[in-house]
Design a protein around this motif. Structure first.
Motif, PDB file in Angstrom:
ATOM      1  N   MET A   1       0.808  -1.330  -0.080  1.00 54.44           N
ATOM      2  CA  MET A   1       0.039  -0.077  -0.021  1.00 54.44           C
ATOM      3  C   MET A   1       0.715   1.420   0.074  1.00 54.44           C
ATOM      4  O   MET A   1       0.535   2.378  -0.600  1.00 54.44           O
ATOM      5  CB  MET A   1      -0.884   0.110   1.337  1.00 54.44           C
ATOM      6  N   GLY A   2       2.063   1.288   0.584  1.00 52.24           N
ATOM      7  CA  GLY A   2       2.806   2.343   0.773  1.00 52.24           C
ATOM      8  C   GLY A   2       3.371   2.827  -0.684  1.00 52.24           C
ATOM      9  O   GLY A   2       3.581   3.825  -0.862  1.00 52.24           O
ATOM     10  N   SER A   3       3.729   1.646  -1.464  1.00 50.59           N
ATOM     11  CA  SER A   3       4.573   2.131  -2.854  1.00 50.59           C
ATOM     12  C   SER A   3       3.157   2.709  -3.658  1.00 50.59           C
ATOM     13  O   SER A   3       3.540   3.382  -4.667  1.00 50.59           O
ATOM     14  CB  SER A   3       5.034   0.815  -3.276  1.00 50.59           C
ATOM     15  N   THR A   4       1.832   2.439  -3.479  1.00 47.75           N
ATOM     16  CA  THR A   4       1.047   2.817  -4.380  1.00 47.75           C
ATOM     17  C   THR A   4       0.797   4.275  -4.057  1.00 47.75           C
ATOM     18  O   THR A   4       0.513   5.056  -4.716  1.00 47.75           O
ATOM     19  CB  THR A   4      -0.439   1.938  -4.095  1.00 47.75           C
ATOM     20  N   ALA A   5       0.866   4.715  -2.685  1.00 45.29           N
ATOM     21  CA  ALA A   5       0.597   5.957  -2.239  1.00 45.29           C
ATOM     22  C   ALA A   5       1.833   6.956  -2.782  1.00 45.29           C
ATOM     23  O   ALA A   5       1.705   8.048  -3.144  1.00 45.29           O
ATOM     24  CB  ALA A   5       0.493   6.064  -0.541  1.00 45.29           C
ATOM     25  N   ALA A   6       3.019   6.269  -2.675  1.00 43.04           N
ATOM     26  CA  ALA A   6       4.214   6.993  -3.035  1.00 43.04           C
ATOM     27  C   ALA A   6       4.143   7.161  -4.656  1.00 43.04           C
ATOM     28  O   ALA A   6       4.662   8.397  -5.105  1.00 43.04           O
ATOM     29  CB  ALA A   6       5.401   6.155  -2.650  1.00 43.04           C
ATOM     30  N   LEU A   7       3.696   6.123  -5.479  1.00 45.07           N
ATOM     31  CA  LEU A   7       3.540   6.381  -6.836  1.00 45.07           C
ATOM     32  C   LEU A   7       2.336   7.285  -7.066  1.00 45.07           C
ATOM     33  O   LEU A   7       2.662   8.338  -7.895  1.00 45.07           O
ATOM     34  CB  LEU A   7       3.176   4.877  -7.192  1.00 45.07           C
ATOM     35  N   ARG A   8       1.296   7.484  -6.362  1.00 42.44           N
ATOM     36  CA  ARG A   8       0.406   8.607  -6.682  1.00 42.44           C
ATOM     37  C   ARG A   8       0.889   9.777  -6.345  1.00 42.44           C
ATOM     38  O   ARG A   8       0.724  10.785  -7.357  1.00 42.44           O
ATOM     39  CB  ARG A   8      -0.854   8.191  -5.848  1.00 42.44           C
ATOM     40  N   GLU A   9       1.592   9.964  -5.346  1.00 39.63           N
ATOM     41  CA  GLU A   9       2.291  11.331  -5.028  1.00 39.63           C
ATOM     42  C   GLU A   9       3.324  11.638  -6.126  1.00 39.63           C
ATOM     43  O   GLU A   9       3.318  12.830  -6.406  1.00 39.63           O
ATOM     44  CB  GLU A   9       3.037  11.071  -3.448  1.00 39.63           C
ATOM     45  N   LEU A  10       4.261  10.642  -6.473  1.00 44.33           N
ATOM     46  CA  LEU A  10       5.129  11.086  -7.707  1.00 44.33           C
ATOM     47  C   LEU A  10       4.293  11.277  -8.788  1.00 44.33           C
ATOM     48  O   LEU A  10       4.782  12.389  -9.554  1.00 44.33           O
ATOM     49  CB  LEU A  10       5.965   9.910  -7.822  1.00 44.33           C
ATOM     50  N   GLN A  11       3.101  10.749  -9.001  1.00 45.41           N
ATOM     51  CA  GLN A  11       2.532  11.213 -10.495  1.00 45.41           C
ATOM     52  C   GLN A  11       1.988  12.466 -10.310  1.00 45.41           C
ATOM     53  O   GLN A  11       1.957  13.423 -11.056  1.00 45.41           O
ATOM     54  CB  GLN A  11       1.318  10.047 -10.603  1.00 45.41           C
ATOM     55  N   ARG A  12       1.392  12.969  -9.130  1.00 44.41           N
ATOM     56  CA  ARG A  12       0.991  14.395  -8.735  1.00 44.41           C
ATOM     57  C   ARG A  12       1.935  15.480  -8.988  1.00 44.41           C
ATOM     58  O   ARG A  12       1.727  16.421  -9.366  1.00 44.41           O
ATOM     59  CB  ARG A  12       0.430  14.378  -7.282  1.00 44.41           C
ATOM     60  N   GLU A  13       3.123  14.931  -8.488  1.00 44.56           N
ATOM     61  CA  GLU A  13       4.374  16.013  -8.409  1.00 44.56           C
ATOM     62  C   GLU A  13       4.478  16.022  -9.820  1.00 44.56           C
ATOM     63  O   GLU A  13       5.108  16.923 -10.437  1.00 44.56           O
ATOM     64  CB  GLU A  13       5.531  15.299  -7.757  1.00 44.56           C
ATOM     65  N   LEU A  14       4.662  14.988 -10.850  1.00 46.29           N
ATOM     66  CA  LEU A  14       4.880  15.067 -12.395  1.00 46.29           C
ATOM     67  C   LEU A  14       3.953  16.001 -12.824  1.00 46.29           C
ATOM     68  O   LEU A  14       4.312  16.815 -13.636  1.00 46.29           O
ATOM     69  CB  LEU A  14       5.063  13.487 -12.667  1.00 46.29           C
ATOM     70  N   GLU A  15       2.648  15.799 -12.630  1.00 47.92           N
ATOM     71  CA  GLU A  15       1.651  16.715 -13.397  1.00 47.92           C
ATOM     72  C   GLU A  15       2.052  18.014 -13.051  1.00 47.92           C
ATOM     73  O   GLU A  15       1.649  18.967 -13.765  1.00 47.92           O
ATOM     74  CB  GLU A  15       0.364  16.236 -12.855  1.00 47.92           C
ATOM     75  N   ASN A  16       2.197  18.531 -11.664  1.00 50.00           N
ATOM     76  CA  ASN A  16       2.656  19.791 -11.280  1.00 50.00           C
ATOM     77  C   ASN A  16       3.811  20.439 -12.114  1.00 50.00           C
ATOM     78  O   ASN A  16       3.581  21.694 -12.330  1.00 50.00           O
ATOM     79  CB  ASN A  16       2.731  19.828  -9.635  1.00 50.00           C
ATOM     80  N   LYS A  17       4.955  19.554 -11.992  1.00 51.50           N
ATOM     81  CA  LYS A  17       5.992  19.968 -12.565  1.00 51.50           C
ATOM     82  C   LYS A  17       5.606  20.346 -14.313  1.00 51.50           C
ATOM     83  O   LYS A  17       6.124  21.116 -14.850  1.00 51.50           O
ATOM     84  CB  LYS A  17       7.035  19.142 -12.525  1.00 51.50           C
ATOM     85  N   ALA A  18       5.101  19.405 -14.918  1.00 51.81           N
ATOM     86  CA  ALA A  18       4.602  19.696 -16.237  1.00 51.81           C
ATOM     87  C   ALA A  18       3.742  20.624 -16.531  1.00 51.81           C
ATOM     88  O   ALA A  18       3.816  21.551 -17.563  1.00 51.81           O
ATOM     89  CB  ALA A  18       3.776  18.179 -16.781  1.00 51.81           C
TER      90      ALA A  18
END
Length: 121
Positions: free
Chosen positions: A1-18
């Protein structure tokens, strides 16, 4: 579950940077458009006997070509200074864009490594 949350957080960060990168990419285009408009003065193409008018309020007043040329030269000097300032701004923004692209690339790499680790488990 922790890696899924980390993955979602990274995807959000990627969207913000894009999104940040997309906003930054629009500014130099606008500046370049303004630059091309600033260089659209063509008094040098006129014959010496051509009529030149100056807009003063709502009225066009006939002006001497030599005086008009002097006024335009002063404006060109001002415009040249503005263009130098705009060029430095464009350069700064392009450097900032490159920095954002690098940050996006790093986030993408982290997402890929998380996904690869999740696929192996």
């Amino acid at each position: 579950m922790g890696s899924t949350a980390a993955l979602r957080e990274l995807q959000r960060e990627l969207e913000n940077k894009a999104n940040d990168l997309s906003k930054l990419q629009k500014v130099p285009r606008i500046i370049r458009l303004g630059r091309s408009i600033l260089f659209s003065l063509e008094l040098d193409l006129l014959n010496e006997d051509a009529n030149v008018y100056k807009l003063i309020g709502p009225v066009l007043v006939k002006q001497d070509l030599a005086e008009a040329n002097a006024n335009v030269r002063n404006r060109i000097d001002y415009i040249s200074d503005e263009l130098k300032r705009l060029d430095s701004t464009v350069q700064y923004l392009e450097e900032k864009q490159n920095s954002k692209k690098e940050a996006i690339f790093k986030v993408q790499q982290r997402i890929q490594s998380l996904q690869a680790g999740k696929g192996k488990a």
